[in-house]
Structures are given as C-alpha cells and as structure tokens.
Design an enzyme around this catalytic site. Structure first.
Site, PDB file in Angstrom:
ATOM      1  N   TYR A 105      38.962  43.384  38.604  1.00  0.00           N
ATOM      2  CA  TYR A 105      38.571  42.923  37.273  1.00  0.00           C
ATOM      3  C   TYR A 105      37.534  41.803  37.414  1.00  0.00           C
ATOM      4  O   TYR A 105      37.616  40.976  38.324  1.00  0.00           O
ATOM      5  CB  TYR A 105      39.816  42.441  36.537  1.00  0.00           C
ATOM      6  CG  TYR A 105      39.551  41.733  35.240  1.00  0.00           C
ATOM      7  CD1 TYR A 105      38.907  42.363  34.189  1.00  0.00           C
ATOM      8  CD2 TYR A 105      39.970  40.421  35.062  1.00  0.00           C
ATOM      9  CE1 TYR A 105      38.665  41.711  32.994  1.00  0.00           C
ATOM     10  CE2 TYR A 105      39.741  39.756  33.866  1.00  0.00           C
ATOM     11  CZ  TYR A 105      39.083  40.411  32.837  1.00  0.00           C
ATOM     12  OH  TYR A 105      38.849  39.755  31.661  1.00  0.00           O
ATOM     13  N   ASP A 177      47.600  43.591  41.722  1.00  0.00           N
ATOM     14  CA  ASP A 177      47.502  43.549  40.265  1.00  0.00           C
ATOM     15  C   ASP A 177      47.892  44.920  39.736  1.00  0.00           C
ATOM     16  O   ASP A 177      47.182  45.903  39.954  1.00  0.00           O
ATOM     17  CB  ASP A 177      46.069  43.186  39.850  1.00  0.00           C
ATOM     18  CG  ASP A 177      45.919  43.001  38.338  1.00  0.00           C
ATOM     19  OD1 ASP A 177      46.686  43.623  37.590  1.00  0.00           O
ATOM     20  OD2 ASP A 177      45.023  42.248  37.933  1.00  0.00           O
TER      21      ASP A 177
END
Length: 396
Positions: A105, A177
C-alpha cells in the site's frame, strides 16, 4: 458544600445485560483507592484507567478479531497505518534493516522509504512473489520482512509459505498485512507469520464509517511492546468507531462470501469486453499467480479485482462519469462497490515511471466489489465502458 447536582450519577444496577454492547466513551475510569489502582496497572484485577491505554469497546473488538485470526492479545488502533506503525515501533531499533514487498500500500511504501530511515532504520524493497528476490534483499542486520498476501492494487500473490520458511531460518520477523485477504481468506499466523496487521476500516468493519486498525503478534512480549507503543504514541482507537466496527464484524462472513462470489463473475464479464486491456483477479486462470493463489488461499479469491482500460486518463475520466452507481472513492471494503484510480490516489506520490514499473497506468482501476446484485453492477460497468471507448476513439 458541593452542589450534588454536579456529581455524576452511578450506573444503574441491573440483573440483566444489554444485547448490544454498550458504547463507553469515558476518558477515565474511577478506582476506589490507590491499592486498587496499583492492582489494575499490575494486571492483578481487571479494569481500565485511562482511555488512551485501552477501553472496553476496543477490548471487545480486539477479542473478536483475535478469534478470527486464531490469535490472542491483539491491539486495536486508530487506523490501519497506526497498526503498521506500532508494529514497526515495537519490533525495530536504529541499525535494523527491513525488507518490504515492492507492491505494498502506498503509505506503507512511504513509511519504509521515507520515515523509517529518519530513525536510523534502513529499508529495501523486493518482489514478494519471487522468493529469490526476497532472499537477495536480506542483510545480516535484517530484522523484519513486511508483505501483503495479495498486493494493493495489482493483486499479485506473495510466496507467503516460502518467505515464512526463509524468515524462520534466518531469525527474522515476518509481518503480514492481511487487509485484502482477511482471515476469511487466510490466517497468516498459521502459515508462519509473526505479526498480522489489518486496516479494520475496510472489509472487517465493512460500512465505510469507522477508521481503525489492528495488530497482533505471535510472541506475547512483542504484543506487550505493541501495546506500550500504542499508548505512548497515542494511536488510540475511538470507542464509537470500535462500537461501529463490532456491529459490522457480526455480518463480516456473510458480506465477504457474497462480495467474493460477485467479484469472480464481474471479473469474467470485464475480461470479455472491448476496450479492456486486462483484468486481474486471482481466481482467473490468466492471473500470473493463479496456481499459488489456489493453493495458498484454498479457493478464497476475495472481493478485490483490478482492470486496465485502453485510452489512458481520458478513458478513465469518461468511465467514472458514466457509471455514477459505482462510487469513485479511494477506499475498499464497503457494502457498496467502490472504484479507485491508483494513479490519482494511493500511488499518486510515485513517478509515472515507478507506477509503470508496477503495472499501474492511467487507465488502471481497482474495484472493491460490494453486495449489490450482479446485474446492477454489470449495467453500470457496461455504461462506463461504452463511454470510455468513445473517449479513447476520440483521442486517436
């Protein structure tokens, strides 16, 4: 004499309990005496003292996510990036080195490339789909590897099992994540991860009205260190947001299953349309990591897909304007389908060359599929594609 009307009333006694968890926004909690306060801080009796250090609504939510992840002792934070932050703060020190997946991200990439180096922590990026590339990036001082199981927004699937074996052999922490995949798709701790991170804001809460994160470690000492970091750095989660997320989490599995089924069918529909250069969905046989996704995720390919239009920015503008029923917003995981354009949002800080290296063009979109009927989504998408084709032809 103190005016008795200024005293806060006692909570009403009751022989019953509410079906819905009470919302407790209190900043502080009252103890009867210093001995009890000592016992609370030392963990000998249950209770809270100050909301920055924890509160009941965060405890309830953390316990729910713990059960989904097969974990204990997770920490709820004020955002997903706060969860990434406390994991880094708890695990790292000056002189350490971190290897990150090269398609993390955007804000995670910024943390690794710009923020951690200011604290004397060096970082490298490597392709998590290529175990040899991850191994080549390791150094003697490497302390931690940070990856996403499925990358944002290109949906590449990491070699999680291989990286976990490598990290364990080298004595390196592996942080995963799990926002995209969620514990419905995979439990990273069961695959050898040491830390699991979530943006609870997304699929877990699921209604685009609560901003939260979550982190948990396999090692209780590291869990405790993350809780200290969360308290010290003030990443406190709002009780109201925790209360909203608890409500959302109760329908998580139903929402996930419905959206996943729709995403697979929408991906197939997009792949057959003129003006669509490519479609990325791990459940499709033409996905570059399809075989790994099938083995790792056991057929749970999720609600996220990406596609690329021919025609660049003009086609992208035309597409979003022609399908207002698809909310154009840089988020994911809502009950409604949302459309994101990474080049103008999550990855806008990268140069055009850097985005191109990741496969992110001006015509690239990420779709977070919601729970609407498939026919309604197809109608919106087809209207957008027709407009995008017209815009692309006009540029020629």
């Amino acid at each position: 004499m103190t005016d008795p009307t200024l005293r806060r009333p006692a909570w009403p006694a009751s022989q019953v309990r509410p079906l819905v968890s009470p919302l407790q926004p209190s900043v502080v909690y009252v103890s009867p005496d210093p001995d009890t306060l000592d016992a609370q801080y030392e963990g000998r009796v249950p209770g809270h003292v100050y909301a920055r250090e924890g509160h009941p609504n965060a405890d309830v939510l953390a316990g729910m996510i713990d059960r989904l992840e097969g974990a204990t002792g997770g920490v709820v934070t004020g955002s997903g990036m706060a969860a990434v932050g406390i994991a880094m703060l708890a695990a790292l020190k000056a002189g350490d080195h971190v290897v990150g997946g090269d398609q993390l991200y955007g804000r995670s990439l910024r943390m690794l490339s710009e923020d951690l180096p200011r604290f004397g922590i060096t970082t490298s990026l490597a392709d998590p789909t290529d175990l040899a590339a991850i191994e080549a990036a390791l150094r003697p001082e490497t302390r931690l590897i940070l990856i996403e199981v499925v990358s944002n927004p290109t949906l590449r699937v990491a070699d999680l099992d291989g990286i976990a074996r490598l990290a364990r052999a080298r004595g390196i922490l592996l942080a995963v994540d799990n926002t995209f995949t969620t514990p419905r798709g995979i439990r990273p701790l069961a695959h050898g991860a040491d830390i699991v991170i979530h943006s609870v804001t997304k699929l877990l809460a699921g209604h685009a009205d609560a901003t939260l994160g979550y982190a948990v470690a396999r090692d209780p000492a590291l869990n405790a260190a993350m809780k200290v970091a969360a308290t010290t750095w003030g990443t406190t989660a709002s009780p109201f947001d925790c209360w909203l997320a608890e409500r959302g989490l109760l329908s998580f599995e139903l929402r996930y299953d419905r959206a996943e089924e729709t995403a697979a069918r929408l991906a197939d529909h997009l792949a057959g349309q003129p003006g669509v250069r490519r479609v990325l969905y791990p459940g499709r046989a033409d996905h570059p990591d399809h075989n790994r996704a099938g083995a790792l995720l056991a057929g749970r390919f999720g609600n996220m897909l990406s596609f690329e239009l021919e025609g660049g920015r003009a086609a992208a503008n035309a597409f979003t304007r022609a399908c207002p029923g698809l909310a154009f917003a840089p988020t994911l995981g809502d009950v409604a389908t949302t459309l994101s354009h990474p080049a103008s949002s999550s990855h806008r800080a990268l140069t055009s060359e850097a985005r191109a290296a990741l496969g992110i063009s001006e015509g690239f979109f990420r779709v977070s599929v919601g729970i609407e009927p498939l026919d309604a989504l197809i109608a919106e998408v087809d209207a957008g594609l027709a407009s995008a084709r017209e815009a692309a032809e006009a540029e020629c």
